[in-house]
Design an enzyme around this catalytic site. Structure first.
Site, PDB file in Angstrom:
ATOM      1  N   LYS A 183       0.861  -1.178   0.000  1.00 43.28           N
ATOM      2  CA  LYS A 183       0.000   0.000   0.000  1.00 43.28           C
ATOM      3  C   LYS A 183       0.897   1.228   0.000  1.00 43.28           C
ATOM      4  O   LYS A 183       1.777   1.386   0.852  1.00 43.28           O
ATOM      5  CB  LYS A 183      -0.869  -0.016   1.254  1.00 43.28           C
ATOM      6  CG  LYS A 183      -1.593   1.275   1.521  1.00 43.28           C
ATOM      7  CD  LYS A 183      -2.431   1.137   2.755  1.00 43.28           C
ATOM      8  CE  LYS A 183      -2.819   2.483   3.303  1.00 43.28           C
ATOM      9  NZ  LYS A 183      -3.639   2.371   4.495  1.00 43.28           N
TER      10      LYS A 183
HETATM   11  C1  R5P Z   1      -2.236   4.842   7.532  1.00 41.05           C
HETATM   12  O1  R5P Z   1      -1.175   4.292   7.560  1.00 41.05           O
HETATM   13  C2  R5P Z   1      -3.477   4.146   7.808  1.00 41.05           C
HETATM   14  O2  R5P Z   1      -3.326   2.783   7.516  1.00 41.05           O
HETATM   15  C3  R5P Z   1      -4.690   4.668   7.073  1.00 41.05           C
HETATM   16  O3  R5P Z   1      -5.749   3.882   7.435  1.00 41.05           O
HETATM   17  C4  R5P Z   1      -4.530   4.639   5.586  1.00 41.05           C
HETATM   18  O4  R5P Z   1      -3.621   5.611   5.204  1.00 41.05           O
HETATM   19  C5  R5P Z   1      -5.794   4.740   4.753  1.00 41.05           C
HETATM   20  O5  R5P Z   1      -6.630   5.712   5.170  1.00 41.05           O
HETATM   21  P1  R5P Z   1      -6.782   7.109   4.434  1.00 41.05           P
HETATM   22  O6  R5P Z   1      -7.440   6.826   3.126  1.00 41.05           O
HETATM   23  O7  R5P Z   1      -7.672   7.869   5.355  1.00 41.05           O
HETATM   24  O8  R5P Z   1      -5.422   7.694   4.260  1.00 41.05           O
END
Ligand code: R5P
Length: 262
Positions: free
Chosen positions: A174
């Site tokens: 990710k």
């Molecule tokens: C960050 O490391 C977290 O895993 C968040 O949950 C992730 O970044 C995804 O959430 P968002 O779309 O709000 O950035």
């Protein structure tokens, strides 16, 4: 020999019919506490779950805010240790044993690495420990390429971090969307999903998701741009159309408006 359990878990998350996934991230509490929109996490996610291919959260959120009857694969956040109040935000270690992740029926575990920071060695070694333990039980590890304030989220950095994550054993990476994103996709041997990031206008979030998917991303792991939207149920369906049905940003935004005004 095919690792059946591993493949089955990955296929529960990345849908075999489209090769794509909409991960719904609500793990923010592990370093941000009661994040805006997640104060009552159970109430926020309940209407959105039918549209999520997986749910990314902490073991505490899973235990206290979800019902065990939930029929969505769980991606359990297993890294943490620092909060937004700490100047060393993102210096993360292992927060959940593999035994507990298995006990709570995780389909994958997620760990943040911080390539290029003073703590990179700590986070990379803890990450590989998680990978070793997860692989033993056929559980995929999702690496999150966290980016410190001093680093630039460009294709050069994100391809470096993503490739390192995969070489160290991530089954899914990710990362963030960026210009020249094809460089990240083309040099990473495992599926790449993009984080949503801070809340931006719906059209912009849909455009970012579209650009990522069209460049070859396997999906999105989106949180705030869904649950902080004016109309989360409409937004999750619009994102889903972009991820699984190749909807254009304009088509998806029209869908968002239509469902919102229904
Ligand atoms: C960050 O490391 C977290 O895993 C968040 O949950 C992730 O970044 C995804 O959430 P968002 O779309 O709000 O950035």
């Amino acid at each position: 020999m095919m690792d059946w359990g591993m493949q089955n878990r990955i296929n529960r998350i990345i849908k075999p019919d489209t090769g794509k996934t909409l991960m719904f991230a609500v793990d923010h509490g592990y370093f941000m506490g009661p994040t805006s929109g997640l104060e009552q996490l159970d109430q926020t996610i309940e209407p959105l779950l039918p549209y999520a291919d997986s749910l990314m959260l902490t073991r505490g959120a899973l235990r206290y805010y979800t019902d065990p009857r939930v029929d969505v694969p769980i991606i359990m956040r297993v890294s943490g240790g620092t909060s937004i109040l700490n100047k060393n935000l993102l210096h993360e270690g292992i927060t959940v044993s593999m035994e507990d992740a298995i006990r709570m029926n995780a389909s994958a575990v997620a760990f943040s690495i911080l390539v290029g920071s003073d703590f990179e060695r700590d986070t990379l070694l803890a990450f590989t420990q998680v990978v070793d333990e997860a692989e033993r039980y056929g559980i995929p590890t999702l690496a999150v390429t966290a980016v410190g304030k001093a680093l630039v989220r460009d294709a050069r950095y994100l391809s470096l971090a993503s490739r390192i994550a995969a070489e160290l054993g991530a089954r899914i990476v990710k990362t963030y969307y960026c210009e020249n994103f094809e460089r990240v996709i083309n040099t990473c041997p495992v599926p790449v999903v993009i984080a949503g990031g801070k809340k931006i206008p719906e059209m912009d979030a849909l455009t970012m998701a579209y650009n990522a998917i069209q460049t070859g991303a396997a999906g999105v792991d989106m949180g705030r741009n869904i649950f902080q939207s004016d109309a989360p149920v409409a937004m999750v369906q619009a994102v889903r159309a972009v991820v699984h049905n190749n909807a254009t940003p304009a088509e998806a935004f029209e869908m968002y408006e239509e469902i919102k005004n229904r």
